[in-house]
Scaffold this motif. Structure first.
Motif, PDB file in Angstrom:
ATOM      1  N   PRO A 129     -46.037  49.173   4.579  1.00 48.78           N
ATOM      2  CA  PRO A 129     -44.747  48.604   4.177  1.00 48.78           C
ATOM      3  C   PRO A 129     -44.811  47.083   4.111  1.00 48.78           C
ATOM      4  CG  PRO A 129     -44.648  49.439   6.430  1.00 48.78           C
ATOM      5  CD  PRO A 129     -45.951  49.894   5.872  1.00 48.78           C
ATOM      6  N   PRO A 169     -39.351  43.333   3.381  1.00 47.93           N
ATOM      7  CA  PRO A 169     -38.561  43.297   2.143  1.00 47.93           C
ATOM      8  C   PRO A 169     -37.905  41.943   1.927  1.00 47.93           C
ATOM      9  CG  PRO A 169     -37.418  44.538   3.833  1.00 47.93           C
ATOM     10  CD  PRO A 169     -38.763  44.207   4.405  1.00 47.93           C
ATOM     11  N   ASN A 209     -33.822  41.694   3.660  1.00 50.04           N
ATOM     12  CA  ASN A 209     -33.563  42.099   5.043  1.00 50.04           C
ATOM     13  C   ASN A 209     -32.596  41.119   5.696  1.00 50.04           C
ATOM     14  OD1 ASN A 209     -34.563  41.975   8.200  1.00 50.04           O
ATOM     15  ND2 ASN A 209     -34.638  44.033   7.334  1.00 50.04           N
ATOM     16  N   ASN A 231     -37.483  49.889  12.507  1.00 51.40           N
ATOM     17  CA  ASN A 231     -38.363  50.914  11.941  1.00 51.40           C
ATOM     18  C   ASN A 231     -39.392  51.440  12.926  1.00 51.40           C
ATOM     19  OD1 ASN A 231     -37.739  50.978   8.819  1.00 51.40           O
ATOM     20  ND2 ASN A 231     -37.708  48.819   9.421  1.00 51.40           N
ATOM     21  N   GLY A 254     -40.537  52.451   3.816  1.00 48.21           N
ATOM     22  CA  GLY A 254     -40.383  51.357   2.863  1.00 48.21           C
ATOM     23  C   GLY A 254     -41.145  51.509   1.571  1.00 48.21           C
ATOM     24  N   HIS A 281     -39.341  50.135  -1.685  1.00 52.91           N
ATOM     25  CA  HIS A 281     -39.441  48.694  -1.900  1.00 52.91           C
ATOM     26  C   HIS A 281     -40.829  48.316  -2.418  1.00 52.91           C
ATOM     27  CE1 HIS A 281     -39.250  44.360  -1.200  1.00 52.91           C
ATOM     28  NE2 HIS A 281     -40.421  44.484  -0.599  1.00 52.91           N
TER      29      HIS A 281
END
Length: 435
Positions: A118, A121, A124, A167, A349, A352
């Motif tokens: 991931p 992002p 966030n 997460n 994720g 994304h």
């Protein structure tokens, strides 16, 4: 004419440099432009200046070439290794946010078959209001952290910690831009994992090899120092030597012991951070300060005991301890920390990451239009001239009287393979430019 010169010389004494006025007084030209050589059709005329190519033009050309290579990798639809890209934007400025995020999307690592780590992002934020991120939300807040040796811009430590905690503390990648003292600013990614209440594992990306020397270690240590600090704004100011801090961090992890083929030596190990060699003989562990060459000689020898007696035993003894959990050894002067490393791909994720890949492909294509990547997949050897020279001696003959056979002429190598697939395969096995 003489009257004009006298008048002009008087003016120059008031308005011009003394040396310039003297030149005028003698009727000399003060124009510093170069003149064409006398005798050619335009002799006596001023030549045009030959300006050097600006540095930003060369940097732009290199950037377009790097974008062209990334473009071909994206089109190949396979694994895309992370890269480090040059940038003209300093980490100390908040300007050019679109360019900052877009370039980092291009430089990121993308796995094959949907197996991606991931990414931190770009949206966030706690409130998730509308903004200019890819999702239409407000962009992740970025901060600048630095000291005399490094300037680092990345998502704020608060945002990174929040994403990790929300997460389940997975391993994920964080975009950064970095300027080391004396170096040009670059953009890339750092892989991070929270390993304890106030500890983080950090590794720079940028090629097939995760570590690319002192610069890589400085960047990785800087990110770790910020994430582990209680006061992030002054975190790097408290670390005057990032390389020394990184070395101390790695020394705390210790080194592993490996068995050797010997009748009386069981295991050996070497810690490069402290230049300490450990030797297990029976139930006792002995430590010596030796060079890595001596350790390698003992480890690879058919008679390790003989090498130990000749090269190691006479060196300085030092106390070592072995951890009962990870079974690695460390110098007794170092506080041990069991290494945890990064975790496996978590699968979170991925939406994304897929959007980032599509954005990266579009950005790379738009910034490399008309540029073909120059990649030498299989360089051909230089052709060999097998024709005899004018003064060549006769071919020697055997006793049979027949001439000795000539060696076959070297065949020209086939042209190197090109195209997206060849480029992707090439970059899987070679490091791209790293930190």
């Amino acid at each position: 004419m003489a009257r004009f010169r006298r008048q002009h010389a008087g003016t120059c004494r008031r308005r011009c440099h003394p040396g310039t006025a003297a030149a005028h007084k003698q009727g000399m030209s003060i124009d510093s432009k170069p003149r064409q050589p006398k005798g050619i059709p335009v002799g006596g005329q001023y030549a045009a200046y030959a300006h050097a190519e600006p540095g930003n033009v060369l940097a732009a050309a290199r950037h377009r070439q790097a974008m062209a290579e990334r473009r071909e990798l994206f089109r190949a639809q396979g694994f895309v290794p992370a890269a480090t890209l040059r940038t003209l934007t300093s980490p100390t400025t908040t300007a050019h946010r679109d360019e900052w995020w877009n370039n980092n999307f291009v430089a990121a690592e993308y796995g094959a078959g949907g197996k991606n780590y991931p990414q931190m992002p770009d949206d966030n934020t706690p409130s998730m209001h509308e903004g200019q991120a890819m999702s239409g939300k407000r962009r992740t807040h970025r901060m600048n952290y630095g000291n005399n040796d490094i300037q680092l811009r990345m998502p704020s430590a608060t945002a990174i910690r929040r994403f990790s905690g929300d997460n389940g503390n997975p391993t994920f990648d964080v975009p950064v831009s970095v300027s080391l003292r004396g170096g040009a600013p670059v953009q890339g990614w750092v892989r991070v994992t929270k390993t304890g209440p106030h500890t983080w594992e950090t590794t720079t990306l940028g090629g097939a090899g995760a570590s690319n020397g002192p610069a890589s270690e400085q960047v990785a240590e800087a990110v770790a120092a910020v994430l582990e600090s209680r006061r992030v704004t002054t975190a790097l100011a408290k670390v005057p030597d990032l390389l020394a801090a990184r070395k101390a961090r790695e020394a705390a992890k210790g080194a592993a012991l490996t068995p050797v083929s010997s009748s009386w030596i069981n295991e050996v190990g070497f810690d490069e951070n402290t230049n300490t060699m450990a030797t297990r003989i029976g139930d006792k562990l002995y430590g010596h300060k030796v060079s890595k060459q001596f350790f390698e000689a003992m480890k690879t020898s058919e008679r390790p005991g003989q090498v130990f007696n000749k090269l190691v035993r006479a060196h300085q003894r030092t106390a070592v301890t072995q951890c009962g959990t990870c079974f690695r050894f460390t110098s007794a002067l170092v506080k041990h920390t069991c290494p945890t490393g990064h975790k496996a791909v978590s699968g979170i994720g991925q939406g994304h990451v897929e959007r980032a890949r599509q954005r990266a492909e579009a950005v790379a294509a738009s910034q490399s239009h008309g540029v073909n990547p120059v990649v030498n997949i299989a360089p051909a050897p230089a052709p060999v001239n097998t024709a005899p020279s004018r003064n060549a001696q006769p071919v020697p003959t055997k006793k049979t009287g027949f001439p000795a056979p000539r060696r076959p002429a070297a065949q020209p190598a086939t042209a190197p393979e090109t195209g997206p697939a060849a480029l992707a395969e090439h970059l899987k096995t070679t490091d791209t430019a790293g930190f």
